[in-house]
Scaffold this active site. Structure first.
Site, PDB file in Angstrom:
ATOM      1  N   CYS A   1       8.313  -0.527   3.370  1.00 38.24           N
ATOM      2  CA  CYS A   1       7.066  -0.599   2.608  1.00 38.24           C
ATOM      3  C   CYS A   1       6.286  -1.775   3.176  1.00 38.24           C
ATOM      4  O   CYS A   1       6.815  -2.879   3.217  1.00 38.24           O
ATOM      5  CB  CYS A   1       7.374  -0.797   1.125  1.00 38.24           C
ATOM      6  SG  CYS A   1       5.993  -1.289   0.085  1.00 38.24           S
TER       7      CYS A   1
ATOM      8  N   GLU B   1       1.201   4.154   2.243  1.00 37.24           N
ATOM      9  CA  GLU B   1       1.690   4.633   3.532  1.00 37.24           C
ATOM     10  C   GLU B   1       0.507   5.215   4.304  1.00 37.24           C
ATOM     11  O   GLU B   1      -0.533   5.539   3.716  1.00 37.24           O
ATOM     12  CB  GLU B   1       2.778   5.698   3.362  1.00 37.24           C
ATOM     13  CG  GLU B   1       4.046   5.225   2.683  1.00 37.24           C
ATOM     14  CD  GLU B   1       4.856   4.224   3.487  1.00 37.24           C
ATOM     15  OE1 GLU B   1       4.440   3.880   4.602  1.00 37.24           O
ATOM     16  OE2 GLU B   1       5.915   3.804   2.999  1.00 37.24           O
TER      17      GLU B   1
END
Length: 235
Positions: free
Chosen positions: A2, A105
């Site tokens: 992440c 993302e």
């Protein structure tokens, strides 16, 4: 994953997401809510101090002193590597939770990547498993930092990224940070209790989020119409 996340509520709201009333929570977090959290910043993490709930600011990114100049600073820790020497001490004594609204993302080709905001369908805070060194640092702030634990993506989420943070339900998050859990039991918990892909949804957001440090409430707003990828996801 992440590399960015949305932590746009207050530390006390996140503590309450763990089921704790605000007056129970210790700590001196001064971090402000942000829609676009970047590595290298100090962010609130949830943990226990002498068995009591606490929220403290910690550097996002970890590298022990002995690894300086040898390996890059890690912002994520792979679940399958937690039992190894690099992470073992943090797994035993530094388990914590990073609460947020969601994470980002990117899809597409280099130079034209499109950002996505991933969150729970219920829009409740996500409780991401993390590990940290809460001790002081000697030479670099990353010596006392945290990393978010990640696992392989499954199902449609692979269309967005091949890895995902391990998000836990409240009761499992509380178990994760408990000192009563052994390292082996802790890794077993993450393997078996991660929230399933079906709990999540995502939408396209502005490419303004691509710039580290960009900050505005509308950064998390969906862009419509979304590209064809959204029609390939099982939500």
């Amino acid at each position: 994953m992440c590399g960015r996340y949305d932590q746009s509520h207050t530390k006390m709201e996140y503590a309450m997401a763990m089921g704790w009333p605000a007056q129970m929570v210790r700590g001196d977090s001064r971090a402000q809510p942000l829609h676009n959290v970047s590595p290298g910043t100090y962010r609130p993490v949830i943990h226990l101090v002498d068995g009591e709930p606490a929220v403290d600011d910690l550097h996002w990114g970890y590298r022990p002193t002995w690894a300086s100049g040898r390996v890059p600073i890690a912002i994520n820790a792979r679940l399958d590597k937690l039992a190894g020497g690099y992470w073992r001490r943090l797994l035993a004594g530094g388990r914590c939770i990073v609460a947020a609204e969601g994470w980002y993302e990117w899809t597409g080709e280099k130079g034209s990547k499109l950002p996505w905001h991933i969150h729970l369908k219920t829009h409740e805070p996500i409780l991401m498993a993390a590990i940290a060194n809460f001790g002081p640092f000697k030479e670099h702030k990353a010596e006392a930092g945290f990393a978010i634990v990640t696992a392989d993506s499954v199902g449609g989420m692979r269309d967005v990224h091949d890895r995902r943070p391990i998000v836990l339900r409240r009761e499992d998050a509380i178990t994760w940070i408990s000192r009563d859990l052994s390292p082996d039991e802790a890794t077993h918990l993450l393997r078996t209790a991660a929230r399933p892909i079906e709990d999540f949804e995502w939408h396209r957001v502005s490419t303004a989020i691509n710039k580290a440090g960009a900050e505005a409430p509308d950064l998390t707003e969906p862009i419509e119409p979304a590209p064809a990828l959204s029609n390939q996801l099982p939500f």
